[in-house]
Design a protein around this motif. Structure first.
Motif, PDB file in Angstrom:
ATOM      1  N   GLY A 135       0.830  -1.203   0.000  1.00 47.08           N
ATOM      2  CA  GLY A 135       0.000   0.000   0.000  1.00 47.08           C
ATOM      3  C   GLY A 135       0.863   1.251   0.000  1.00 47.08           C
ATOM      4  N   LEU A 136       0.482   2.225  -0.811  1.00 46.53           N
ATOM      5  CA  LEU A 136       1.289   3.442  -0.952  1.00 46.53           C
ATOM      6  C   LEU A 136       0.432   4.501  -1.627  1.00 46.53           C
ATOM      7  N   SER A 137       0.526   5.735  -1.132  1.00 49.29           N
ATOM      8  CA  SER A 137      -0.203   6.829  -1.778  1.00 49.29           C
ATOM      9  C   SER A 137       0.592   7.342  -2.979  1.00 49.29           C
ATOM     10  N   ARG A 197      -2.749  12.662  -6.235  1.00 48.37           N
ATOM     11  CA  ARG A 197      -4.018  12.637  -5.511  1.00 48.37           C
ATOM     12  C   ARG A 197      -4.517  11.207  -5.274  1.00 48.37           C
ATOM     13  N   ALA A 198      -3.767  10.219  -5.745  1.00 47.54           N
ATOM     14  CA  ALA A 198      -4.197   8.823  -5.561  1.00 47.54           C
ATOM     15  C   ALA A 198      -3.935   8.390  -4.119  1.00 47.54           C
ATOM     16  N   ALA A 199      -4.976   7.918  -3.456  1.00 43.72           N
ATOM     17  CA  ALA A 199      -4.791   7.419  -2.087  1.00 43.72           C
ATOM     18  C   ALA A 199      -4.063   6.083  -2.109  1.00 43.72           C
ATOM     19  N   ASP A 200      -4.225   5.354  -3.198  1.00 41.49           N
ATOM     20  CA  ASP A 200      -3.683   3.998  -3.267  1.00 41.49           C
ATOM     21  C   ASP A 200      -3.217   3.728  -4.701  1.00 41.49           C
ATOM     22  N   VAL A 201      -1.926   3.640  -4.875  1.00 35.24           N
ATOM     23  CA  VAL A 201      -1.374   3.451  -6.215  1.00 35.24           C
ATOM     24  C   VAL A 201      -1.776   2.098  -6.804  1.00 35.24           C
ATOM     25  N   ALA A 202      -2.124   1.161  -5.945  1.00 40.15           N
ATOM     26  CA  ALA A 202      -2.540  -0.149  -6.462  1.00 40.15           C
ATOM     27  C   ALA A 202      -3.703  -0.004  -7.442  1.00 40.15           C
TER      28      ALA A 202
END
Lengths: 454, 454
Positions: A121-123, A435-440
């Motif tokens: 998980g990563l923003s 602005r992505a909360a979750d790069v996944a």
């Protein structure tokens, strides 16, 4: 030899302390441009034999994982995905270029972060910060060992790339200064890669390793896997053995003030960058209605001596070789008025008409030319001459590729790689990655369903 | 520069063609001695923090596998086990030494074959043949880049080790000449490792990689993952960039007639080999009833200048440093009449009495001494002098370790590493390895049950 300069510690301190708010807007933007470009070139490469073989070869040894292979349906463990995505990003050498070192900075760095994001998980903000710092460390270490390191025969994207992946992963792991020094040390013993292997599958192993091993270096450092205090600048540290004349100060001078990432460039054509102005000139001439290819008597290309030294390569036998052959580049861009991956394929090289046309190329050295300039002069059988001069090639530092052209490159390379999916959501997500909360969720847009493959 | 000599092709042809029946009896025997020794040092290292951290760090990314970690209960995928076993075999530098290059030849090579055997099945005969050829390729490539490569700062066991593992794995995979050339090329881009990291955990990463990546190089080559024709001798091949003065002929001259493996040596003490005669002399003096350590006024050690250059290291702070410190080695072997791993631990180094004793050591250079000779002369407060001269240290080329002492070393190191299991069946199986139908059964004897760990 000067052994007192501190390099690793200050670099690690800068990385540990740097926050998103410290990142200039231009750096954030360039980071995103680098990612759009690397996804594009990963699409292009994802179906290449080297990548298919690597996936099959690693599969028995990898854990089931969540990490995407860009442009494909497989999902791998994080180390495996970092390896494979770095390979596909760089397999055609169509990825970005740091002009001062000829490093392709994004292929070894971004795939480690993509794989990390899908596993832990990563923003988007954290990914971009990690990427910018990893690319910065990579290019600066590259500066410190250039030009001797590459000239000696080391594939600098691979050998220095592992530091970029280690620093990038270390940053998203929030390592402290000491841990980052260890991560850099762990990377310093994984610096393989040979220019001798360019144009073969083998080259891709070291690029894949740079991403994989850099990531592993940081993960081990987090767990206290410790190393020497000065892996870069020590008496037998990497910088000193990588080249006879290291420039230690290049690593840390102006850190945070001057960003190497801002000098990054993206290729409009899948060729050695010195060919950019030549191809641009040829494409312009090809569009000239006075030109009939059958009427060409001779072609003279004028440029900096490096142009001839790197690309005077007649009679090439593979697409890979064609990418650094002025003879082929000139012939194909004149004859087909295009210069994309299909024009630098094995099939294109086999065309006898292109060989015949390429044999008409003559080089003229001119020291007064910059490396991003060239003149192409065509003599027709009628006696007439057509000429085109390019002062600064598009895609070089003076005329960076426009965002829209990077998008077009991504769409074209997805098509080339047989990646059939809607691309607009992916492109939008990359341009707004901070602005992505979750790069996944972004990576999911870069996968291909098995069913949709050609 | 001479670029016409062929190296990779002839080496690959020799490896592809060599059969068990071509292997002299002495080579077969030395291969088994090397394996007994490497299992011994793997037992010693298997509980070290670097190994424990590597297992934990890799576990999330590895497939479930059958490959044993020597001395431990875990079983890993083949690449992971090759990595970890190579690390533990070499972590104390107590493994074997190829005198001409200071390469530790078995740690990078044997673990790849052990892991292969447990994953795909392999007879003892095939393992020994693969090992002998892998060690041969490794030592010969090492000869070709020595002494410049190590002097420059490259950790030669790691950088050249990957070739050994690639050739060994390639042989058991029954690769043909072309595939072996590719395997060597795939290895050539994975040649990391720095002398700067000696004495730290980081060093073990590159040794582990040598085994893992060499194995992967061969597996990929089997599947057609192709590379350059001359990865070693090419204009920018490994040999030419690894050192300024490569000896290309060293790779293939006398292949099959002269075996480097026959020069392999095994350490009686966990120290730099130049300390062997010093420690041997001190242990003899310690057994002399005229010596009372408290009465020592001064200690002079006479030897080849290399002895002083490599081991004049007072005031060491860790067991790893102590392994290359004459001051510590002399003090501990005189005071404790032993010189095993406990005597070169962090705890031993912390003993102020040993520091005080070590501070009494003075070096005397004598060019006429061979590197395996030394004289230790002790002046007592009484004015009396005790002296011991060792002409050829035990464990060196002139006085090889006896089989029985290798067995004792294995037993002692199993105890040191906390490996509690019956060892006789393992020792018997290793000495008769060429009769094993399935090496996996032998490896089972080298595992430890979790329940039996200390």
């Amino acid at each position: 030899m000067e052994v007192t300069a501190e390099v690793t510690g200050p670099l690690a301190a800068f990385v540990a302390g740097c926050r998103w708010s410290d990142l200039p807007e231009a750096v954030r933007k360039e980071a995103k441009r680098s990612l759009v470009n690397v996804v594009a070139t990963s699409f292009a490469g994802c179906n290449e034999p080297a990548i298919v073989k690597a996936i099959a070869g690693l599969r028995p040894f990898g854990a089931a994982g969540n990490a995407s292979v860009i442009g494909r349906a497989e999902r791998l463990d994080a180390l495996g995905a970092a390896f494979v995505n770095a390979m596909s990003a760089n397999v055609f050498d169509f990825d970005d270029t740091h002009p001062a070192t000829i490093i392709h900075p994004t292929a070894p760095v971004a795939p480690a972060l993509f794989a990390y994001a899908e596993t832990y998980g990563l923003s988007g903000e954290d990914l971009l910060l990690g990427f910018a710092l990893g690319a910065e460390a990579l290019c600066r270490i590259g500066n410190a060992v250039s030009p001797g390191h590459y000239r000696r025969g080391w594939h600098i994207t691979s050998t220095c790339g592992v530091f970029g992946a280690a620093v990038a992963t270390g940053k998203v792991l929030k390592l402290d200064q000491q841990q980052l020094v260890w991560a850099i040390g762990n990377a310093a013993v994984q610096t393989g890669g040979l220019v001798e292997t360019l144009g073969t599958m083998t080259k891709s192993i070291s690029v894949g390793n740079a991403a994989r091993n850099g990531m592993l270096s940081a993960l081990l450092a987090r767990d206290g896997f410790s190393g020497p205090a000065r892996p870069l600048e020590g008496e037998r540290g990497f910088l000193r053995i990588a080249t006879d004349a290291p420039k230690l100060e290049a690593v840390c001078d102006g850190l945070g003030e001057r960003w190497e990432l801002l000098t990054n460039t993206y290729k409009p054509y899948p060729c050695g960058v010195v060919l950019n102005p030549v191809i641009e000139a040829c494409l312009a001439l090809a569009a000239d209605e006075r030109l009939a290819v059958a009427e060409i008597a001779g072609i003279e290309i004028t440029g900096h001596p490096l142009l001839r030294e790197r690309t005077d390569r007649p009679g090439v036998r593979s697409g890979r070789e064609a990418q650094v052959s002025a003879q082929h580049a000139v012939a194909v861009s004149l004859a087909r008025a295009k210069a994309g991956l299909p024009e630098f394929s094995d099939a294109a090289v086999a065309d006898p008409a292109l060989r015949a046309l390429g044999s008409k190329v003559a080089f003229k050295d001119d020291d007064s030319y910059a490396v991003d300039a060239a003149r192409v002069s065509i003599r027709l059988r009628t006696g007439a001459t057509l000429e085109k001069f390019v002062e600064h090639a598009y895609g070089g530092p003076a005329r960076p590729m426009a965002d829209a052209d990077l998008e077009t490159k991504l769409r074209q390379l997805a098509e080339y790689g047989g990646v059939r999916r809607e691309l607009a959501p992916l492109i939008d997500a990359l341009w707004s990655l901070e602005r992505a909360a979750d790069v996944a969720a972004v990576m999911a847009l870069a996968r291909s369903d098995a069913a949709s493959r050609p």
